[in-house]
Design a protein around this motif. Structure first.
Motif, short mmCIF file in Angstrom:
data_model
loop_
_atom_site.label_atom_id
_atom_site.label_comp_id
_atom_site.label_asym_id
_atom_site.label_seq_id
_atom_site.Cartn_x
_atom_site.Cartn_y
_atom_site.Cartn_z
N SER A 205 0.83 -1.20 0.00
CA SER A 205 0.00 0.00 0.00
C SER A 205 0.86 1.25 0.00
CB SER A 205 -0.92 -0.01 1.23
OG SER A 205 -1.66 1.19 1.31
N HIS A 206 1.98 1.20 0.72
CA HIS A 206 2.88 2.36 0.79
C HIS A 206 3.47 2.67 -0.58
CE1 HIS A 206 5.60 5.22 2.57
NE2 HIS A 206 6.65 4.58 2.05
N VAL A 207 3.93 1.63 -1.29
CA VAL A 207 4.53 1.82 -2.61
C VAL A 207 3.49 2.35 -3.60
CG1 VAL A 207 5.62 0.65 -4.56
CG2 VAL A 207 6.32 0.09 -2.24
N ILE A 208 2.27 1.79 -3.56
CA ILE A 208 1.22 2.25 -4.46
C ILE A 208 0.93 3.73 -4.24
CG2 ILE A 208 -1.25 2.06 -4.96
CD1 ILE A 208 -0.99 -0.95 -4.54
N THR A 209 0.80 4.12 -2.97
CA THR A 209 0.46 5.51 -2.66
C THR A 209 1.58 6.47 -3.07
OG1 THR A 209 -0.89 4.77 -0.79
CG2 THR A 209 -0.23 7.08 -0.82
N ARG A 210 2.82 6.09 -2.79
CA ARG A 210 3.95 6.98 -3.07
C ARG A 210 4.22 7.16 -4.56
NH1 ARG A 210 9.39 6.78 0.14
NH2 ARG A 210 9.54 8.59 -1.23
N THR A 211 3.84 6.17 -5.38
CA THR A 211 4.16 6.24 -6.81
C THR A 211 2.97 6.64 -7.68
OG1 THR A 211 3.71 3.86 -7.09
CG2 THR A 211 5.98 4.51 -6.57
N LEU A 212 1.84 7.03 -7.06
CA LEU A 212 0.66 7.37 -7.85
C LEU A 212 0.93 8.52 -8.81
CD1 LEU A 212 -2.43 7.13 -5.46
CD2 LEU A 212 -2.01 5.83 -7.55
N ASP A 213 1.72 9.48 -8.39
CA ASP A 213 1.98 10.66 -9.20
C ASP A 213 3.42 10.74 -9.68
OD1 ASP A 213 -0.67 11.69 -8.91
OD2 ASP A 213 -0.14 12.30 -6.88
N SER A 214 4.12 9.63 -9.65
CA SER A 214 5.51 9.61 -10.11
C SER A 214 5.61 8.83 -11.41
CB SER A 214 6.41 8.97 -9.04
OG SER A 214 6.21 7.57 -8.99
N ALA A 219 1.29 0.94 -9.34
CA ALA A 219 -0.02 0.30 -9.35
C ALA A 219 -0.48 -0.01 -10.77
CB ALA A 219 -1.04 1.19 -8.64
N VAL A 220 -0.28 0.93 -11.69
CA VAL A 220 -0.68 0.70 -13.08
C VAL A 220 0.13 -0.44 -13.69
CG1 VAL A 220 -0.84 1.73 -15.37
CG2 VAL A 220 -1.39 3.10 -13.36
N ARG A 221 1.41 -0.49 -13.37
CA ARG A 221 2.25 -1.57 -13.89
C ARG A 221 1.82 -2.92 -13.31
NH1 ARG A 221 8.40 0.90 -14.34
NH2 ARG A 221 7.79 3.00 -15.01
N LEU A 222 1.42 -2.91 -12.04
CA LEU A 222 0.93 -4.14 -11.42
C LEU A 222 -0.36 -4.60 -12.09
CD1 LEU A 222 1.08 -6.29 -9.19
CD2 LEU A 222 -0.13 -4.69 -7.68
N PRO A 261 -7.15 0.58 -0.63
CA PRO A 261 -8.58 0.94 -0.71
C PRO A 261 -8.83 2.41 -0.98
CG PRO A 261 -7.93 0.48 1.56
CD PRO A 261 -6.79 0.06 0.70
N ASP A 262 -7.91 3.27 -0.56
CA ASP A 262 -8.11 4.71 -0.76
C ASP A 262 -7.60 5.18 -2.12
OD1 ASP A 262 -9.14 4.89 1.82
OD2 ASP A 262 -7.15 5.24 2.70
N SER A 263 -6.83 4.36 -2.81
CA SER A 263 -6.24 4.75 -4.09
C SER A 263 -6.80 3.98 -5.27
CB SER A 263 -4.71 4.57 -4.03
OG SER A 263 -4.14 5.24 -2.95
N GLY A 264 -7.71 3.05 -5.01
CA GLY A 264 -8.22 2.19 -6.08
C GLY A 264 -8.86 2.95 -7.22
N GLU A 265 -9.69 3.96 -6.88
CA GLU A 265 -10.37 4.72 -7.93
C GLU A 265 -9.40 5.54 -8.75
OE1 GLU A 265 -13.57 4.60 -8.90
OE2 GLU A 265 -13.72 2.92 -7.51
N VAL A 266 -8.34 6.04 -8.12
CA VAL A 266 -7.33 6.80 -8.86
C VAL A 266 -6.60 5.90 -9.84
CG1 VAL A 266 -5.24 8.19 -8.66
CG2 VAL A 266 -7.05 8.41 -6.94
N VAL A 267 -6.25 4.69 -9.38
CA VAL A 267 -5.57 3.73 -10.26
C VAL A 267 -6.49 3.36 -11.42
CG1 VAL A 267 -4.55 1.44 -10.40
CG2 VAL A 267 -4.17 2.85 -8.37
N LEU A 268 -7.76 3.10 -11.11
CA LEU A 268 -8.71 2.73 -12.16
C LEU A 268 -8.84 3.85 -13.19
CD1 LEU A 268 -10.83 0.84 -13.38
CD2 LEU A 268 -12.51 1.90 -11.86
N SER A 269 -8.87 5.10 -12.73
CA SER A 269 -9.01 6.22 -13.67
C SER A 269 -7.82 6.29 -14.61
CB SER A 269 -9.16 7.54 -12.91
OG SER A 269 -7.96 7.88 -12.22
N LYS A 270 -6.64 5.95 -14.13
CA LYS A 270 -5.45 5.94 -14.99
C LYS A 270 -5.54 4.83 -16.03
CE LYS A 270 -2.37 7.78 -11.39
NZ LYS A 270 -1.77 8.92 -12.10
N VAL A 271 -5.99 3.65 -15.62
CA VAL A 271 -6.14 2.53 -16.55
C VAL A 271 -7.23 2.83 -17.57
CG1 VAL A 271 -6.67 0.08 -16.76
CG2 VAL A 271 -5.29 0.89 -14.84
#
Length: 343
Positions: A205-214, A219-222, A261-271
């Motif tokens: 969860s930490h890695v997903i959150t930290r790399t959302l805007d990098s 998360a997208v690669r996963l 759980p807090d970043s799922g919608e952001v990841v989905l929007s990117k995909v």
């Protein structure tokens, strides 16, 4: 990529830009699904009309990726907690009844072509273009509600019922072997779901959150890794890769729900941006380009395309009429309508 392939890709992306503008302009008089413009414009520039665009190896691969992305997003949007077992049972029963009627009609229409030809026609008559239903529901704002969940559940049965029927009856393998391969895929998918449901380590969860805007976009690669793994698994078992894409969507929702759980919608929007911005419109335009006007296969494909053009328009009209009736019944107040949502 050849010069003709480059020109075709430019035309496809030009249509992808033009289609939303046309849909927006027409929406003042009639709500026409975007995919209709994409397919029709593809037919227009294709070999059988203007002859400006032609399929090629690279374009075909991108088109298949677009279809896989559609099935992935469809699997992601299936929410079993909203539809319950009863809806799925009714969906399966309705499709089996339709299959029996379709096989009967297909055998009669085959005119001596035998059971095999009847199976092709019959299963085609019972197939649901889930890839078309998804963007129509999404653009209408109905995807995330109870109505969208039920339609997606029924559409999933209609999409993969024919795929499974064809795998069992017309794959060229013995039915027992095909059933065993389908069962193996089901077991492996269930194992992946079990893994997805297990508690995830905090570092994930930490890695997903930290790399959302990098630039890492972990998360997208996963998500893309899960997609290609399930596609490869389905292909290795000799099954339709759409099964793998759909299963990948189901698994991805569970993984993101547990890990971020807090970043799922952001990841989905990117995909979704990657899918609906590039791969998905490419697939629909290419569908129009590849349409040929000759033979029985073209008749089936043409009938399918007509249903894609007509049925969404009728469904949207009926849906909007149901909404207005619900509002009028409440004298201007929002009241529950038949599908369980509140309007």
């Amino acid at each position: 990529m050849s010069a003709s392939g480059s020109l075709t890709l430019i035309l496809i992306m030009s249509i992808a830009v033009l289609a939303p503008l046309l849909a927006h302009g027409v929406s003042r008089w009639l709500s026409v699904p975007l995919v209709i413009f994409e397919i029709l414009l593809g037919v227009l520039v294709g070999p059988d009309v203007l002859g400006w665009a032609a399929p090629g190896q690279v374009i075909d691969v991108l088109g298949r990726l677009g279809l896989a992305m559609l099935m992935f997003l469809a699997g992601y949007e299936i929410r079993f907690d909203r539809i319950g077992g009863d809806t799925l049972k009714r969906s399966a029963a309705a499709w089996l009844i339709a299959l029996a009627a379709g096989l009967t009609a297909g055998t009669l229409l085959a005119q001596g072509g035998g059971f095999g030809k009847g199976v092709y026609v019959g299963t085609a008559l019972t197939s649901t273009a889930l890839g078309t239903v998804l963007p129509v529901l999404r653009d209408a704002g109905d995807l995330r509600g109870r109505f969208g969940s039920v339609v997606m559940a029924m559409g999933s049965i209609g999409e993969f019922g024919p795929v499974i029927a064809m795998a069992l009856l017309l794959s060229g393998r013995a039915p027992a072997r095909s059933a065993a391969l389908l069962a193996a895929f089901g077991v492996l998918t269930a194992a992946a779901v079990f893994w997805a449901l297990r508690p995830k380590a905090p570092w994930l969860s930490h890695v997903i959150t930290r790399t959302l805007d990098s630039s890492a976009q972990f998360a997208v690669r996963l998500v893309m890794l899960l997609l290609v793994v399930m596609l490869g698994l389905a292909q290795a078992l000799g099954l339709d890769v759409l099964l793998g894409a759909f299963a990948a969507g189901l698994i991805t929702r569970l993984v993101l729900r547990g890990a971020a759980p807090d970043s799922g919608e952001v990841v989905l929007s990117k995909v979704e941006a990657m899918g609906f911005g590039f791969l998905v419109p490419l697939f629909f335009v290419l569908t129009g380009i590849q349409f040929e006007r000759a033979g029985e296969a073209a008749a089936l494909v043409g009938a399918g395309m007509i249903s894609v053009l007509v049925f969404p328009l009728l469904a949207l009209r009926l849906r909007s009429g149901g909404r207005r009736a619900g509002v009028q019944a409440g004298r201007g107040e929002r009241v529950p309508v038949s599908d369980g949502e509140s309007w």
